[in-house]
Design a protein around this motif. Structure first.
Motif, PDB file in Angstrom:
ATOM      1  N   HIS A  24      17.142  -7.490  -2.901  1.00 15.21           N
ATOM      2  CA  HIS A  24      17.111  -6.067  -3.225  1.00 15.21           C
ATOM      3  C   HIS A  24      16.186  -5.266  -2.312  1.00 15.21           C
ATOM      4  O   HIS A  24      15.744  -4.178  -2.673  1.00 15.21           O
ATOM      5  N   ARG A  25      15.907  -5.802  -1.111  1.00 15.09           N
ATOM      6  CA  ARG A  25      15.028  -5.118  -0.157  1.00 15.09           C
ATOM      7  C   ARG A  25      15.554  -3.736   0.202  1.00 15.09           C
ATOM      8  O   ARG A  25      14.800  -2.771   0.279  1.00 15.09           O
ATOM      9  N   SER A  26      16.851  -3.619   0.401  1.00 15.06           N
ATOM     10  CA  SER A  26      17.406  -2.323   0.806  1.00 15.06           C
ATOM     11  C   SER A  26      17.216  -1.273  -0.287  1.00 15.06           C
ATOM     12  O   SER A  26      16.964  -0.099   0.014  1.00 15.06           O
ATOM     13  N   ALA A  40       0.835  -1.202   0.000  1.00 17.28           N
ATOM     14  CA  ALA A  40       0.000   0.000   0.000  1.00 17.28           C
ATOM     15  C   ALA A  40       0.872   1.257   0.000  1.00 17.28           C
ATOM     16  O   ALA A  40       0.591   2.224  -0.710  1.00 17.28           O
ATOM     17  N   HIS A  41       1.946   1.246   0.786  1.00 14.98           N
ATOM     18  CA  HIS A  41       2.874   2.381   0.815  1.00 14.98           C
ATOM     19  C   HIS A  41       3.536   2.552  -0.554  1.00 14.98           C
ATOM     20  O   HIS A  41       3.680   3.676  -1.051  1.00 14.98           O
ATOM     21  N   ALA A  42       3.943   1.458  -1.170  1.00 20.57           N
ATOM     22  CA  ALA A  42       4.570   1.505  -2.496  1.00 20.57           C
ATOM     23  C   ALA A  42       3.589   2.035  -3.533  1.00 20.57           C
ATOM     24  O   ALA A  42       3.971   2.789  -4.429  1.00 20.57           O
ATOM     25  N   HIS A  43       2.320   1.649  -3.412  1.00 19.90           N
ATOM     26  CA  HIS A  43       1.306   2.133  -4.348  1.00 19.90           C
ATOM     27  C   HIS A  43       1.165   3.651  -4.231  1.00 19.90           C
ATOM     28  O   HIS A  43       1.004   4.350  -5.235  1.00 19.90           O
ATOM     29  N   GLN A  44       1.243   4.175  -3.033  1.00 20.11           N
ATOM     30  CA  GLN A  44       1.201   5.628  -2.837  1.00 20.11           C
ATOM     31  C   GLN A  44       2.426   6.303  -3.456  1.00 20.11           C
ATOM     32  O   GLN A  44       2.324   7.370  -4.054  1.00 20.11           O
ATOM     33  N   LEU A  91      11.545   3.893  -1.542  1.00 21.16           N
ATOM     34  CA  LEU A  91      10.343   4.309  -0.821  1.00 21.16           C
ATOM     35  C   LEU A  91      10.656   5.223   0.364  1.00 21.16           C
ATOM     36  O   LEU A  91       9.754   5.562   1.126  1.00 21.16           O
ATOM     37  N   ASN A  92      11.916   5.584   0.522  1.00 21.78           N
ATOM     38  CA  ASN A  92      12.350   6.431   1.636  1.00 21.78           C
ATOM     39  C   ASN A  92      11.974   5.825   2.989  1.00 21.78           C
ATOM     40  O   ASN A  92      11.424   6.491   3.855  1.00 21.78           O
ATOM     41  N   LEU A  93      12.285   4.541   3.149  1.00 20.08           N
ATOM     42  CA  LEU A  93      11.954   3.827   4.383  1.00 20.08           C
ATOM     43  C   LEU A  93      13.172   3.374   5.164  1.00 20.08           C
ATOM     44  O   LEU A  93      13.101   2.417   5.924  1.00 20.08           O
ATOM     45  N   GLU A  94      14.295   4.023   5.020  1.00 20.85           N
ATOM     46  CA  GLU A  94      15.523   3.562   5.643  1.00 20.85           C
ATOM     47  C   GLU A  94      15.371   3.303   7.140  1.00 20.85           C
ATOM     48  O   GLU A  94      15.842   2.312   7.654  1.00 20.85           O
ATOM     49  N   LEU A 118       3.982   5.386  -5.999  1.00 15.41           N
ATOM     50  CA  LEU A 118       3.894   5.288  -7.457  1.00 15.41           C
ATOM     51  C   LEU A 118       3.461   6.607  -8.083  1.00 15.41           C
ATOM     52  O   LEU A 118       3.831   6.912  -9.217  1.00 15.41           O
ATOM     53  N   ALA A 119       2.740   7.428  -7.346  1.00 18.87           N
ATOM     54  CA  ALA A 119       2.273   8.720  -7.862  1.00 18.87           C
ATOM     55  C   ALA A 119       3.434   9.633  -8.235  1.00 18.87           C
ATOM     56  O   ALA A 119       3.273  10.541  -9.044  1.00 18.87           O
TER      57      ALA A 119
END
Length: 169
Positions: free
Chosen positions: A153-155, A105-109, A161-164, A111-112
């Motif tokens: 490739h998770r990192s 869901a976060h990745a879908h956001q 996604l700026n989720l570090e 995508l914009a």
């Protein structure tokens, strides 16, 4: 706009071969839908601009050899053509998204922010799977089974996604 369809189709097919659905046409269709949604979202995030897609067309995605080795998959000799279009990063990111609907869901956001923002379409079965979706994709969504592929490739997905700092990396 350049087309990601070959990479999405090949990556979806690889995921379904590696993590098959239970018997039954309905289960296979639901699993395929979820794998295709994950691959489409991952591909759109991986290749966010038309230039990225054009470079992909020029250089190629790399194929499935490392993924096969990692999962112990022994491909059929007749599968050579489509397997060259498998993108390891797209499959890895798709595995991350399949294992975690909240991340999807976060990745879908996110995508914009790309030129591909319409490329993934509706993603309800990926981001908010129902009981039947989960049952049909039991192997495809199993975090422990997906971990070797997702970890590749998770990192990079976390960076994209700026989720570090969010525990994904």
């Amino acid at each position: 706009m350049p087309d990601l369809t070959p990479v999405i189709a090949a990556s979806t097919r690889w995921l379904l071969n590696a993590y098959p659905a239970p018997a039954g046409a309905f289960s296979r269709a639901l699993a395929e839908t979820q794998a295709r949604q994950a691959a489409a979202l991952a591909a759109a995030l991986r290749y966010p601009t038309a230039m990225d897609v054009q470079l992909l067309d020029l250089l190629g995605p790399g194929g499935a050899d490392r993924l096969d080795w990692l999962t112990g998959n022994d491909p059929h000799p007749d599968d050579t053509a489509w397997r060259t279009w498998v993108d390891e990063t797209v499959v890895s990111w798709a595995a991350c998204l399949l294992a975690d609907p909240a991340l999807a869901a976060h990745a879908h956001q996110a995508l914009a922010e790309t030129e591909q923002h319409t490329g993934a379409g509706a993603l309800r079965r990926l981001t908010d799977p129902g009981t039947r979706d989960t049952e049909a994709a039991a192997l495809l969504r199993h975090p422990d089974l997906l971990e070797p592929v997702a970890a590749l490739h998770r990192s990079r997905l976390a960076e994209r996604l700026n989720l570090e700092g969010a525990g994904l990396a």
